[in-house]
Design a protein around this motif. Structure first.
Motif, PDB file in Angstrom:
ATOM      1  N   LEU A 183       0.852  -1.169   0.037  1.00 10.78           N
ATOM      2  CA  LEU A 183      -0.017   0.212  -0.021  1.00 10.78           C
ATOM      3  C   LEU A 183       0.771   1.290   0.071  1.00 10.78           C
ATOM      4  CD1 LEU A 183      -3.000   0.258   0.165  1.00 10.78           C
ATOM      5  CD2 LEU A 183      -2.814   0.752   2.457  1.00 10.78           C
ATOM      6  N   GLU A 184       0.840   2.076  -1.099  1.00 10.59           N
ATOM      7  CA  GLU A 184       1.819   3.286  -1.000  1.00 10.59           C
ATOM      8  C   GLU A 184       1.309   4.284  -0.032  1.00 10.59           C
ATOM      9  OE1 GLU A 184       0.518   6.062  -4.412  1.00 10.59           O
ATOM     10  OE2 GLU A 184       0.082   4.135  -5.249  1.00 10.59           O
ATOM     11  N   ASP A 185       2.412   4.986   0.344  1.00  8.64           N
ATOM     12  CA  ASP A 185       2.431   5.914   1.572  1.00  8.64           C
ATOM     13  C   ASP A 185       1.180   6.789   1.484  1.00  8.64           C
ATOM     14  OD1 ASP A 185       4.493   4.302   2.416  1.00  8.64           O
ATOM     15  OD2 ASP A 185       5.896   5.985   2.044  1.00  8.64           O
ATOM     16  N   ALA A 186       0.798   7.534   0.100  1.00 10.07           N
ATOM     17  CA  ALA A 186      -0.052   8.270   0.201  1.00 10.07           C
ATOM     18  C   ALA A 186      -1.588   7.857   0.459  1.00 10.07           C
ATOM     19  CB  ALA A 186      -0.421   8.880  -1.435  1.00 10.07           C
ATOM     20  N   LEU A 187      -1.872   6.561   0.534  1.00  4.80           N
ATOM     21  CA  LEU A 187      -3.029   5.730   0.862  1.00  4.80           C
ATOM     22  C   LEU A 187      -2.818   5.169   2.440  1.00  4.80           C
ATOM     23  CD1 LEU A 187      -3.906   4.490  -2.615  1.00  4.80           C
ATOM     24  CD2 LEU A 187      -4.565   6.410  -1.455  1.00  4.80           C
ATOM     25  N   ASP A 188      -1.484   4.907   2.837  1.00  5.49           N
ATOM     26  CA  ASP A 188      -1.279   4.128   4.058  1.00  5.49           C
ATOM     27  C   ASP A 188      -1.222   4.827   5.263  1.00  5.49           C
ATOM     28  OD1 ASP A 188      -0.289   2.337   5.887  1.00  5.49           O
ATOM     29  OD2 ASP A 188       1.418   1.625   4.623  1.00  5.49           O
TER      30      ASP A 188
END
Length: 611
Positions: A360-365
């Motif tokens: 899960l990429e950081d922008a959504l994590d």
């Protein structure tokens, strides 16, 4: 049209013929300068638009202005330049003492002026260098557009001091007053406005035929209008200034377009150039002005405007400039979740990055440095007590317990199947319907005391807990004692009739056998026959009589209370004899002594009756 002083058939000319050849006619005592700066320069450089500087701000301006042919005269078709070229330095300062009061100071200095050689005409040439008329002003803000006024409206009073140079045509003969009213409004990226002023100055005759005045300088009406761009480092403006004479002098209009450039938040450069139309003295054929200002020169953001700070090279906040793109990723600041990091539009301006490698990429994590499933937004599932219930759902995250108990251990000291937290009697086993408290049964006949009319004698459930040979005259309910007989009184009296004694004896017995009933409220009621106050007094007396009877049967006084309600609480219609009989009653209510309210008895089948 040329700016001129008509000298045809001049009285002045006739005077010249009679004076010695070397004597020269002095110039009239007038202030030739028609250009005034707007000291605060809010919106326009030369036209005030009703706006003031913010409280505590100041602006200082230095400008150099050149005017061409501001004063001419004609004679016999020949034009003479009294002043053909004039360069003036303007110094101006504005300071806002409060949000509604601003002071201004202007000082023009004629740096150079020249014209035709008029020695042959016996007319003195003006001084090439001269101090102009200093002017002070006070401006009061009346309305502001951003505070619900709809427009910016201000009133100003200016005073010109007669201390300039008369020889340089830079001074009037007396004090000069200049009140003016100014109004302006923001229209998105444009700002427009209008000012109207009155100039009060001494009248000065310039030319005249014998007995007939031709040219005169005096009171006049000054009107200005401006339209200016806003919200940019480079701003443009168009100014129109007109003079309407109130004496025998011609009118004039000047058109002055210009530009302003904000070099940095505390320094601005500007330039104006335009032409004049009209023959009023002081109106040039064309005029050029340039200069600079320092101090608080960054224009504030008006309603519906973008901020001027949103220009390259000027300090600003990301919130102030939502349409800019700080990181040049083609995602405007207003929707860029990472406005200082290059990213992509599909990631809301953030770069693709997965620090914890959880897919899960950081922008959504929500937990970018701790791996976790997508179902928990990238955060790890924590179960501190290892009971299979995640901490987010576990009421007791540090103590193991089954899921059906929200992850908390089951604590049941009395082993009645009810958790201690929900058990009103955690140390005594009892059914769920009694909140875990046991049923009291003094005579052990299987009938709980709460419904046992013979708590000290073995009986049956069908007979209210009494032996079969006894007919109980009182039935117990959760909130009341139901009597199986009527309570009678002597007619129109408060004394209890003796035929009611058996029922009252049962009431006394039940109260004594049930100490768990802390307070019994005796409520007496009547029908609506008679006067309401009399019925209330009668019912109160009967309730007291019943209470006294029960006290006589050993019931402690503190466990009894008497209330007379009269006809105020009927339970049936008073239009029929049956209804009135039902309304005449005595009730026995089990009440909570801690409740801060008077009991409200209600009719139940089999209640006693008042007669």
């Amino acid at each position: 049209m040329k700016r001129r002083i008509l000298l045809r058939h001049l009285q002045l000319l006739s005077l010249l013929l009679t004076v010695p050849a070397l004597a020269q006619t002095p110039l009239p005592g007038i202030d030739l300068e028609r250009l005034e700066l707007n000291p605060g320069a809010e919106g326009s450089l030369v036209v005030s638009l009703g706006e003031l500087l913010p409280a505590g701000h100041y602006r200082a301006t230095v400008a150099l202005q050149y005017a061409h042919d501001p004063l001419l005269f004609e004679r016999d078709g020949e034009t003479f330049r009294i002043i053909g070229s004039r360069a003036t330095t303007h110094l101006a300062v504005a300071y806002a003492a409060t949000g509604w009061l601003q002071f201004g100071l202007q000082l023009p200095v004629v740096a150079f002026q020249s014209g035709s050689d008029l020695t042959g005409e016996n007319i003195a040439s003006p001084s090439s260098f001269a101090l102009g008329t200093p002017a002070v002003s006070a401006r009061a803000g009346l309305l502001t557009q951003d505070k619900g006024g709809g427009v910016d409206l201000a009133l100003e009073l200016g005073v010109g001091l007669p201390v300039g140079s008369q020889a340089g045509l830079a001074r009037d003969g007396a004090l000069r007053l200049a009140p003016r009213l100014m109004v302006g409004r923001h229209f998105g990226f444009l700002r427009g406005g209008l000012e109207v002023g009155f100039l009060s100055r001494p009248s000065q005759a310039l030319t005249q035929r014998p007995g007939v005045l031709v040219d005169e300088v005096g009171n006049e009406l000054r009107i200005g209008a401006a339209l200016a761009t806003t919200g940019r480092r480079l701003r443009w403006e168009l100014n129109v200034r007109a003079m309407v004479p109130l004496t025998a002098q011609p009118g004039a209009v000047e058109l002055l377009p210009g530009a302003r450039y904000l070099v940095k938040p505390s320094f601005e450069l500007f330039a104006l150039a335009g032409m004049g139309v009209g023959s009023a003295p002081g109106t040039p054929l064309f005029r050029v002005m340039m200069g600079g200002a320092f101090g608080n020169v960054t224009p504030r953001r008006g309603p519906g405007e973008s901020s001027v700070n949103c220009e390259p090279g000027l300090a600003h906040t990301i919130e102030e400039c939502p349409e800019m793109d700080e990181d040049n990723d083609r995602v405007p600041n207003g929707i860029d979740r990472c406005p200082t990091v290059f990213g992509t539009l599909e990631r809301n301006g953030c770069e693709k990055k997965d620090t914890d490698s959880d897919g899960l990429e950081d922008a959504l994590d929500m937990c970018p440095v701790e791996p976790g499933p997508a179902s928990s937004q990238g955060c790890p599932l924590r179960d501190t007590d290892k009971d299979g219930t995640e901490d987010d759902s576990d009421t007791c995250p540090n103590a193991a317990g089954p899921p059906e108990n929200q992850g908390c251990p089951v604590r049941d000291a009395d082993k009645d199947g009810l958790d201690n937290d929900k058990d009103a009697c955690p140390n005594e086993a009892g059914p769920v319907e009694r909140d875990g408290c046991p049923e009291s049964d003094t005579d052990k006949d299987g009938v709980p005391n709460r419904i046992d009319s013979c708590a000290n004698e073995v009986g049956t459930y069908e007979n209210q807990g009494c032996p079969q040979h006894i007919f109980p005259l009182v039935v117990l309910h959760a909130t009341r004692l139901e009597t199986r007989g009527k309570i009678y009184f002597e007619p129109a009296q408060t004394r209890v009739n003796s035929r009611s004694n058996p029922v009252l004896d049962w009431v006394a017995q039940v109260i004594l056998e049930h100490p768990e009933f802390p307070l019994i409220a005796v409520g007496a009621h009547t029908d609506d026959r008679g006067m309401p106050d009399a019925n209330r007094r009668l019912s109160q007396g009967r309730a007291e009589a019943v209470r006294q009877y029960l006290i006589g049967k050993k019931v402690p006084p503190e466990r009894l209370a008497a209330y007379g309600y009269g006809q105020d609480r009927p339970i049936d219609s008073n239009l029929t004899s049956v209804g009135r009989e039902n309304n005449r009653r005595v009730e026995f209510l089990i009440v909570d002594p801690q409740a801060d309210k008077t009991p409200s008895p209600k009719r139940e089948p089999g209640t006693g009756e008042t007669r």
